[in-house]
Design a protein around this motif. Structure first.
Motif, mmCIF file in Angstrom:
data_model
loop_
_atom_site.group_PDB
_atom_site.id
_atom_site.type_symbol
_atom_site.label_atom_id
_atom_site.label_comp_id
_atom_site.label_asym_id
_atom_site.label_seq_id
_atom_site.Cartn_x
_atom_site.Cartn_y
_atom_site.Cartn_z
ATOM 1 N N ALA A 1 6.677 -4.346 -13.674
ATOM 2 C CA ALA A 1 7.649 -3.997 -12.632
ATOM 3 C C ALA A 1 6.989 -3.736 -11.283
ATOM 4 C CB ALA A 1 8.455 -2.778 -13.067
ATOM 5 N N THR A 2 5.742 -3.255 -11.280
ATOM 6 C CA THR A 2 5.083 -2.886 -10.022
ATOM 7 C C THR A 2 4.054 -3.904 -9.558
ATOM 8 O OG1 THR A 2 3.418 -1.588 -11.211
ATOM 9 C CG2 THR A 2 5.390 -0.422 -10.470
ATOM 10 N N PHE A 3 3.825 -4.953 -10.326
ATOM 11 C CA PHE A 3 2.772 -5.914 -10.015
ATOM 12 C C PHE A 3 2.911 -6.507 -8.618
ATOM 13 C CE2 PHE A 3 1.375 -10.361 -9.911
ATOM 14 C CZ PHE A 3 0.026 -10.183 -10.139
ATOM 15 N N LEU A 4 4.041 -7.108 -8.312
ATOM 16 C CA LEU A 4 4.203 -7.791 -7.024
ATOM 17 C C LEU A 4 4.158 -6.820 -5.850
ATOM 18 C CD1 LEU A 4 6.925 -10.415 -7.984
ATOM 19 C CD2 LEU A 4 4.470 -10.794 -7.623
ATOM 20 N N THR A 5 4.785 -5.660 -6.011
ATOM 21 C CA THR A 5 4.788 -4.667 -4.939
ATOM 22 C C THR A 5 3.379 -4.161 -4.654
ATOM 23 O OG1 THR A 5 6.980 -3.976 -5.652
ATOM 24 C CG2 THR A 5 5.796 -2.490 -4.172
ATOM 25 N N LEU A 6 2.639 -3.798 -5.705
ATOM 26 C CA LEU A 6 1.275 -3.302 -5.508
ATOM 27 C C LEU A 6 0.360 -4.379 -4.938
ATOM 28 C CD1 LEU A 6 0.637 -1.101 -8.668
ATOM 29 C CD2 LEU A 6 0.745 -0.347 -6.304
ATOM 30 N N ARG A 7 0.503 -5.602 -5.397
ATOM 31 C CA ARG A 7 -0.343 -6.676 -4.891
ATOM 32 C C ARG A 7 -0.077 -6.947 -3.418
ATOM 33 N NH1 ARG A 7 -0.075 -12.705 -6.874
ATOM 34 N NH2 ARG A 7 1.530 -12.618 -5.307
ATOM 35 N N SER A 8 1.169 -6.860 -2.997
ATOM 36 C CA SER A 8 1.459 -7.094 -1.586
ATOM 37 C C SER A 8 0.986 -5.920 -0.724
ATOM 38 C CB SER A 8 2.945 -7.360 -1.371
ATOM 39 O OG SER A 8 3.707 -6.223 -1.689
ATOM 40 N N LEU A 9 1.049 -4.693 -1.255
ATOM 41 C CA LEU A 9 0.585 -3.524 -0.497
ATOM 42 C C LEU A 9 -0.934 -3.439 -0.422
ATOM 43 C CD1 LEU A 9 3.001 -0.721 -1.756
ATOM 44 C CD2 LEU A 9 2.911 -1.723 0.527
ATOM 45 N N LEU A 10 -1.609 -3.715 -1.523
ATOM 46 C CA LEU A 10 -3.060 -3.522 -1.591
ATOM 47 C C LEU A 10 -3.857 -4.797 -1.345
ATOM 48 C CD1 LEU A 10 -3.150 -1.277 -4.790
ATOM 49 C CD2 LEU A 10 -3.213 -0.527 -2.407
ATOM 50 N N GLY A 11 -3.239 -5.924 -1.454
ATOM 51 C CA GLY A 11 -3.963 -7.188 -1.376
ATOM 52 C C GLY A 11 -4.593 -7.485 -2.735
ATOM 53 N N ASN A 12 -5.091 -8.696 -2.865
ATOM 54 C CA ASN A 12 -5.675 -9.089 -4.155
ATOM 55 C C ASN A 12 -6.881 -8.243 -4.524
ATOM 56 O OD1 ASN A 12 -3.770 -11.052 -4.681
ATOM 57 N ND2 ASN A 12 -4.972 -12.687 -3.704
ATOM 58 N N ALA A 13 -7.791 -8.019 -3.580
ATOM 59 C CA ALA A 13 -9.004 -7.246 -3.867
ATOM 60 C C ALA A 13 -8.667 -5.784 -4.177
ATOM 61 C CB ALA A 13 -9.961 -7.327 -2.690
ATOM 62 N N GLY A 14 -7.767 -5.203 -3.406
ATOM 63 C CA GLY A 14 -7.377 -3.813 -3.650
ATOM 64 C C GLY A 14 -6.682 -3.645 -4.983
ATOM 65 N N PHE A 15 -5.863 -4.618 -5.336
ATOM 66 C CA PHE A 15 -5.166 -4.581 -6.620
ATOM 67 C C PHE A 15 -6.166 -4.650 -7.766
ATOM 68 C CE2 PHE A 15 -2.634 -6.649 -9.981
ATOM 69 C CZ PHE A 15 -1.636 -5.709 -10.103
ATOM 70 N N LEU A 16 -7.158 -5.539 -7.651
ATOM 71 C CA LEU A 16 -8.189 -5.655 -8.671
ATOM 72 C C LEU A 16 -8.998 -4.355 -8.762
ATOM 73 C CD1 LEU A 16 -9.798 -7.387 -10.705
ATOM 74 C CD2 LEU A 16 -11.236 -8.068 -8.786
ATOM 75 N N LEU A 17 -9.328 -3.767 -7.630
ATOM 76 C CA LEU A 17 -10.079 -2.510 -7.634
ATOM 77 C C LEU A 17 -9.272 -1.367 -8.268
ATOM 78 C CD1 LEU A 17 -11.856 -2.607 -4.165
ATOM 79 C CD2 LEU A 17 -12.895 -2.815 -6.434
ATOM 80 N N LEU A 18 -7.973 -1.330 -8.029
ATOM 81 C CA LEU A 18 -7.121 -0.306 -8.622
ATOM 82 C C LEU A 18 -7.167 -0.388 -10.152
ATOM 83 C CD1 LEU A 18 -4.869 1.897 -8.414
ATOM 84 C CD2 LEU A 18 -3.240 -0.007 -8.519
ATOM 85 N N PHE A 19 -6.973 -1.568 -10.691
ATOM 86 C CA PHE A 19 -6.985 -1.711 -12.143
ATOM 87 C C PHE A 19 -8.385 -1.572 -12.720
ATOM 88 C CE2 PHE A 19 -2.693 -3.181 -11.511
ATOM 89 C CZ PHE A 19 -2.054 -2.593 -12.590
ATOM 90 N N SER A 20 -9.404 -1.972 -11.976
ATOM 91 C CA SER A 20 -10.780 -1.753 -12.425
ATOM 92 C C SER A 20 -11.088 -0.260 -12.500
ATOM 93 C CB SER A 20 -11.774 -2.421 -11.482
ATOM 94 O OG SER A 20 -11.574 -3.805 -11.465
ATOM 95 N N GLY A 21 -10.621 0.482 -11.518
ATOM 96 C CA GLY A 21 -10.801 1.936 -11.527
ATOM 97 C C GLY A 21 -10.096 2.591 -12.699
ATOM 98 N N MET A 22 -8.885 2.109 -13.003
ATOM 99 C CA MET A 22 -8.173 2.656 -14.160
ATOM 100 C C MET A 22 -8.923 2.370 -15.457
ATOM 101 S SD MET A 22 -4.123 2.310 -13.579
ATOM 102 C CE MET A 22 -3.785 1.126 -12.311
ATOM 103 N N CYS A 23 -9.521 1.187 -15.553
ATOM 104 C CA CYS A 23 -10.304 0.852 -16.744
ATOM 105 C C CYS A 23 -11.543 1.740 -16.851
ATOM 106 C CB CYS A 23 -10.713 -0.613 -16.722
ATOM 107 S SG CYS A 23 -9.344 -1.738 -17.063
ATOM 108 N N LEU A 24 -12.193 2.018 -15.741
ATOM 109 C CA LEU A 24 -13.363 2.904 -15.760
ATOM 110 C C LEU A 24 -12.984 4.328 -16.160
ATOM 111 C CD1 LEU A 24 -15.345 1.700 -12.630
ATOM 112 C CD2 LEU A 24 -15.949 1.414 -15.034
ATOM 113 N N VAL A 25 -11.859 4.825 -15.656
ATOM 114 C CA VAL A 25 -11.384 6.164 -16.041
ATOM 115 C C VAL A 25 -11.097 6.200 -17.540
ATOM 116 C CG1 VAL A 25 -9.471 7.797 -15.788
ATOM 117 C CG2 VAL A 25 -10.536 6.798 -13.764
#
Length: 115
Positions: free
Chosen positions: A17-41
């Motif tokens: 549900a939030t994929f498109l909204t987050l990707r447009s707000l953060l950009g591709n790199a920011g979106f990848l970093l967000l999910f990478s950070g969640m994986c590290l946590v």
């Protein structure tokens, strides 16, 4: 098991549900970093709080989780196990013995079933 399935489906729906909204707000790199950070946590959480199970029997893990959850009714009687020679002798461990045996590395444990 149903709780894990429910959580999995719920979080998958949230990501979808939030994929498109987050990707447009953060950009591709920011979106990848967000999910990478969640994986590290998540990896840090698992490393710090999930007990190691390599080399442990299911009975050891059962006693360990019964001890930490306070299910002392089953821990007090011990989990019956057959001895290694198959003669049917049952082994009982107190809650403190079972917790100590799980905290020790597998090579140092005194596993009654292997005696």
């Amino acid at each position: 098991m149903s709780l894990a399935t429910c959580a999995n489906r719920g979080l998958a729906a949230l990501v979808s549900a939030t994929f498109l909204t987050l990707r447009s707000l953060l950009g591709n790199a920011g979106f990848l970093l967000l999910f990478s950070g969640m994986c590290l946590v998540n990896a840090a959480f698992m490393y710090a709080l999930v007990p190691e199970t390599k080399g442990r029997t299911l009975e050891d893990m059962l006693r360990y989780f019964q001890t930490i959850t306070g299910d002392l009714e089953h821990v007090a009687t011990g989990s019956p196990r057959a001895s290694a020679d198959g003669d049917g002798d049952k082994v009982e461990l107190s809650p403190s013995e079972s917790a100590r045996s799980l905290d020790a590395p597998p090579a140092e444990r005194k596993d009654a079933a292997m005696v």
